[in-house]
Design an enzyme around this catalytic site. Structure first.
Site, PDB file in Angstrom:
ATOM      1  N   GLU A   1       0.814  -1.221   0.000  1.00  0.00           N
ATOM      2  CA  GLU A   1       0.000   0.000   0.000  1.00  0.00           C
ATOM      3  C   GLU A   1       0.847   1.269   0.000  1.00  0.00           C
ATOM      4  OE1 GLU A   1      -2.672   0.528   3.360  1.00  0.00           O
ATOM      5  OE2 GLU A   1      -3.615   2.276   2.444  1.00  0.00           O
TER       6      GLU A   1
ATOM      7  N   LYS B   1      -2.485  -1.953  -3.239  1.00  0.00           N
ATOM      8  CA  LYS B   1      -3.527  -1.094  -2.656  1.00  0.00           C
ATOM      9  C   LYS B   1      -3.119   0.365  -2.825  1.00  0.00           C
ATOM     10  CE  LYS B   1      -5.986  -0.086   1.642  1.00  0.00           C
ATOM     11  NZ  LYS B   1      -6.585  -0.648   2.854  1.00  0.00           N
TER      12      LYS B   1
END
Ligand code: 13P
Length: 340
Positions: free
Chosen positions: A178, A220
């Site tokens: 992420e 992500k």
């Protein structure tokens, strides 16, 4: 079972063309902020009750394939004594865990941040795995200014994400990678596009250097948006900018891109996801384009719940609604009229 088979099975259980990931991994200070908003004390018991409410939602597994938990949740039980990771898996929702230890300043790069937690990560993953976690999440945060992120910030953060992902895969844990370019600021959408391009380019270069298997990870990222203090962009503009950046930076070997919501409202995040998928379908995007929303899935549920036992069912209905509408958006089949 070989490590590779383990990773493959987890990807197969988490990635499909309808479901997404629920991020319920708020750290202690963050969940306190969310509970403060509804005047609920952030005690261990209240966090247990709230996260049980989320995972005990009937039919949630139709729309949600994975849940990111905070460390504490892995050992908590619902009112029937069922461990929450087991409760999740009973609905075919794969349990996972946030493993970074939060962010702080990056020395030598004023304005940039770096996340801690690599020391002892391998041992921690072994423990989490015994507790039922099959995937992990690590977030690096990139504030945007005229000079941030700096080249040093980009390379140091990419290196952290790659080292984390390599340790996860070595342990048979699927890494969610992420890199979050923040929405804070008054920059235009093009600045977010430029920064996100540079960030993702650095991240995939580092993943390659650290021999991370792209087939066995999930990305992500943020959507490409103008800064919050600049303006709100329409869904089509967001979709065009986001898909353009992703096509230029994310290899087709990555099975799934699961966006964070990052401060978008619940409906806004669904509308944008729908537009991204409609454009993705036209352009034959090679990855699933799904969610890993925290706030945009949970906000309505938190507000319906208000910390009261009699509102548990209302909280679950609110969560299920957002999960279902985001599932439709993942398929490019959402319409605003469905909110009614
Ligand atoms: P939001 O969707 O609320 O941004 O949270 C997702 C997340 O896990 C951030 O790390």
């Amino acid at each position: 079972m070989s490590i590779k088979t383990e990773l493959q099975n987890t990807i197969a259980d988490m990635v499909d063309d309808k479901r997404g990931i629920l991020a319920a991994d708020e750290s202690s200070p963050t969940i306190k902020k969310r509970f403060d908003g509804i005047n609920v004390e952030s005690s261990e018991e209240n966090r247990r009750i709230y996260r049980s409410l989320l995972l005990d939602t009937e039919d949630l597994g139709l729309y949600i394939s994975g849940v990111i938990m905070f460390e504490e949740t892995l050992t908590q039980k619902d009112n029937n004594g069922v461990l929450l990771p087991e409760l999740a898996w009973s609905k075919k929702i794969v349990p996972g865990v946030k493993v970074d230890k939060g962010k702080g300043p990056l020395s030598g790069a004023p304005g940039d941040l770096i996340t801690r937690g690599l020391d002892g990560l391998g041992e921690r993953l072994e423990t989490y795995k015994k507790q039922g976690a099959r995937f992990a999440k690590w977030r690096e945060v990139y504030p945007v200014s005229t000079h941030n992120p700096t080249p040093l910030g980009r390379s140091a953060n990419a290196e952290m994400l790659a080292r984390y992902a390599a340790v996860c895969q070595e342990k048979g844990i699927v890494p969610i990678v992420e890199p979050e370019v923040l929405m804070d600021g008054d920059h235009e959408i093009q600045r977010c596009a430029d920064v996100t391009t540079q960030v993702l380019h650095a991240v995939f270069h580092a993943l390659h250097c650290h021999h991370v298997s792209l087939e066995h990870m999930i990305l992500k990222p943020n959507m490409v948006l103008p800064g919050k203090a600049c303006r709100t962009a329409g869904a089509e503009e967001v979709a065009v900018a986001t898909i353009k950046v992703l096509r230029r930076t994310v290899p087709a070997a990555v099975p799934s891109i699961n966006f964070l919501s990052g401060g978008q409202g619940p409906e806004e995040a669904t509308i944008n996801l729908n537009a991204i998928n409609q454009l993705g379908q036209q352009l034959k995007a090679p990855w699933q384009l799904s969610i890993s929303y925290g706030r945009a899935l949970q906000q309505p549920a938190l507000h319906a719940w208000q910390g009261k036992a009699e509102n548990i069912s209302a909280g679950q209905q609110a969560l299920l609604k957002r999960a279902r509408l985001n599932s439709l958006a993942h398929q490019g089949k959402y319409e605003v009229s469905m909110e009614a």
